[in-house]
Scaffold this active site. Sequence first.
Site, mmCIF file in Angstrom:
data_model
loop_
_atom_site.group_PDB
_atom_site.id
_atom_site.type_symbol
_atom_site.label_atom_id
_atom_site.label_comp_id
_atom_site.label_asym_id
_atom_site.label_seq_id
_atom_site.Cartn_x
_atom_site.Cartn_y
_atom_site.Cartn_z
ATOM 1 N N PRO A 129 16.096 7.966 -5.115
ATOM 2 C CA PRO A 129 14.917 8.835 -5.146
ATOM 3 C C PRO A 129 13.748 8.186 -5.880
ATOM 4 O O PRO A 129 13.943 7.500 -6.879
ATOM 5 C CB PRO A 129 15.419 10.057 -5.932
ATOM 6 N N GLY A 130 12.564 8.358 -5.363
ATOM 7 C CA GLY A 130 11.363 7.869 -6.046
ATOM 8 C C GLY A 130 10.467 9.054 -6.368
ATOM 9 O O GLY A 130 10.348 9.489 -7.512
ATOM 10 N N ARG A 131 9.888 9.615 -5.301
ATOM 11 C CA ARG A 131 8.942 10.723 -5.440
ATOM 12 C C ARG A 131 9.513 11.885 -6.261
ATOM 13 O O ARG A 131 8.824 12.441 -7.118
ATOM 14 C CB ARG A 131 8.596 11.232 -4.038
ATOM 15 N N CYS A 151 -17.323 5.345 -0.588
ATOM 16 C CA CYS A 151 -18.340 5.289 0.450
ATOM 17 C C CYS A 151 -17.762 5.451 1.836
ATOM 18 O O CYS A 151 -17.882 4.543 2.669
ATOM 19 C CB CYS A 151 -19.103 3.984 0.323
HETATM 20 N N1 LLP Z 1 14.453 3.610 -0.764
HETATM 21 C C1 LLP Z 1 13.757 2.894 0.133
HETATM 22 C C2 LLP Z 1 14.397 1.758 0.800
HETATM 23 C C3 LLP Z 1 12.417 3.223 0.411
HETATM 24 O O1 LLP Z 1 11.741 2.521 1.298
HETATM 25 C C4 LLP Z 1 11.823 4.315 -0.255
HETATM 26 C C5 LLP Z 1 10.431 4.688 0.010
HETATM 27 C C6 LLP Z 1 12.581 5.022 -1.199
HETATM 28 C C7 LLP Z 1 13.900 4.652 -1.418
HETATM 29 C C8 LLP Z 1 12.034 6.163 -2.004
HETATM 30 O O2 LLP Z 1 11.591 7.216 -1.217
HETATM 31 P P1 LLP Z 1 11.106 8.587 -1.922
HETATM 32 O O3 LLP Z 1 12.316 9.188 -2.578
HETATM 33 O O4 LLP Z 1 10.072 8.250 -2.919
HETATM 34 O O5 LLP Z 1 10.571 9.404 -0.796
HETATM 35 N N2 LLP Z 1 3.620 6.192 0.443
HETATM 36 C C9 LLP Z 1 4.356 7.291 1.030
HETATM 37 C C10 LLP Z 1 5.831 7.171 0.803
HETATM 38 C C11 LLP Z 1 6.408 5.861 1.285
HETATM 39 C C12 LLP Z 1 7.887 5.739 0.966
HETATM 40 C C13 LLP Z 1 8.335 4.337 1.140
HETATM 41 N N3 LLP Z 1 9.714 4.108 0.864
HETATM 42 C C14 LLP Z 1 3.805 8.598 0.465
HETATM 43 O O6 LLP Z 1 2.865 8.562 -0.323
HETATM 44 O O7 LLP Z 1 4.256 9.656 0.821
#
Ligand code: LLP
Length: 455
Positions: free
Chosen positions: A313-315, A382
Site C-alpha cells: 500500500p502507498g496511498r 499558466c
Molecule cells: N505497487 C506497485 C507495483 C505500484 O505500481 C504501486 C503504484 C503501488 C504498489 C502503490 O499503489 P497505491 O497503494 O498507492 O495505490 N499517481 C497515481 C497513482 C499511481 C500508482 C502507481 N503505482 C495517483 O495519483 O492516483
Amino acid sequence: MTVSVASTPAVGPDTSAAGTTADRDGLSVWPRSATPAADADVLVGGVSLTEAADRFGTPVYVLDETEVRERCRSYRTAFPEADIVYAAKAFLCRAMVRWVQEEGLGLDVCSAGELALAAAAGFPPEKIVMHGNAKSPEDLETAVRLGVGRIVVDSTSEIARLAAIVPAGSRQRVMVRVVPGIAAGGHTKVRTGTEDQKFGLSITDGSAQHAVARVLAQPRLELVGLHCHIGSQITTVKPYLAAVRRLTGLLARIRDQHGVQLPQLNIGGGHGIAYRPGEDTLDVPVLAGRVRAELEEGCHRADLTVPRLTLEPGRAVVGPAGVVVYRVLAVKRTGTRTFVAVDGGMSDNPRPALYGVRYAPRLIGRHSVAPPDLVTVVGRHCEAGDVLADDVPLAGDVRPGDLIAVPAAGAYHLSMASGYNLVGRPPVVAVVNGIARTLVRRESLDDMSRRDVGL
Ligand code: LLP
C-alpha cells in the site's frame, strides 16, 4: 482474457479507517487528529493550521505523523502473517523512511533515487522490493550492490541483464510481475491489471510462464514468487480475490511444469481512500479476511502450501495523513463562475488535471457568515487546466488573503510535483503532539537556478 471487476464509483457511506459514519464537523476525510478550533481554524496533530501557514508560509504540506504510523500499524494488525511494504512512490522523505521502518514495514522503490534515499536513511536493504517496467542499468546495479531483498522482474530482457551483474557465488531473489487480466482502479491511467498497458508479463499470451522458465534457468537468480499490482484507488475487495485466484492457478501450473513451489505471492497495493466526505474506501480488515480465505482455499484445492503474502500500500498509508494549506491570491467573479485562485496548483498537485480527481477544499482561519457559493478553486499556473477543485462550496465572501486547506493530500502530490513556472515545490511539515517540524524545506529560487549551468 480480461475480467472486468472495476471498483464501484466513489460514492457511498463513509467507512474510512476511523470506523465512523459521522462527518466529524466536515472533517471525515481529514487526519483523525483533526479538530475544529476557534475562528474556523483546524488543529492537526495538535497544531493550528493557520499558525503553520504563518510560520512556514504557503503552500505548505502538513503531514500527521501519528496518522501515518497508525495506518502502518493497522495494516500489520490486519495482515499479521504478511509482509507489508510501503510504496515509496506515494511520498518519500527521510522521516517517512524512518516511520515506516519503526512501524515494521518494508519499502517498495522503483528507481535508484528512491533506493538511495532509503539506504541513506538507514533502511535495511533486505526489506526493500525494487520495481520498474524499465529499470535502468543504474537501477539494477544499485539494487544488487545494496542487496535489496527482492527485485520484481517486469520484462524478459531484464532477466539476463540482471543475472549478468549478480556477483559470482551469490544469488539475487526475484519475483515475476504477472498481468492477471483484471480491470480495476479509479482511472484508466492507474489500471495495471489488464493486457493493454505497459506493466507486467501476460499469463494469457504465455510471457509470464516464459519469464518464469528463464529466471529458473539462471543460477544467479532465485525465483521466490509471483507479483501483481492490478491498479490504484480500488475500493472493493473483489478484484483482489480474482487476482489471488489467477496467481494461485499459475503457481500450481509452475509447480506441475517445473517441480518448484514458489514460497511468496505479492498482490501489490492500490487500496482506495476517500478524497471527499461520503466516498468509499477499501476496508483493509475485510480485504485481509477475504484474501486469506481465498488464498487458503485455492492452495488447498491445488495442493499447494500457502505462500507468504506481500502487500504494497502507498496511498492508503500516507494519503489521508496529509493536508495542504494554500493562500488565496485572487478572486475573480465572471458572469457565471467564481474563480478562487490560490498560491499553488498543478505543480504541487497534478492529480485533478491528470485524473479528474475531486477534492474538498475548506476555508480556514476566518469564520464567515456568508452563505456558501459554488466556486472553482484554481492554481497560479499558466494554463486554463490548472483547476484544483471545480464546483465546490466555499463561503460567498471568500477573498484574497484567506486560507484554503485541502485534505487527503499526502499521496501522489509532492512525489509528482513539477518545476512548472519555476514556482518551487512547497515544504513538508510533520505535526505530532502539538509540535510542527520541517521535514522537507521549500524549494528556493536558488535551488532551481543552481541546475542551470550553461549559457
Ligand atoms: N505497487 C506497485 C507495483 C505500484 O505500481 C504501486 C503504484 C503501488 C504498489 C502503490 O499503489 P497505491 O497503494 O498507492 O495505490 N499517481 C497515481 C497513482 C499511481 C500508482 C502507481 N503505482 C495517483 O495519483 O492516483
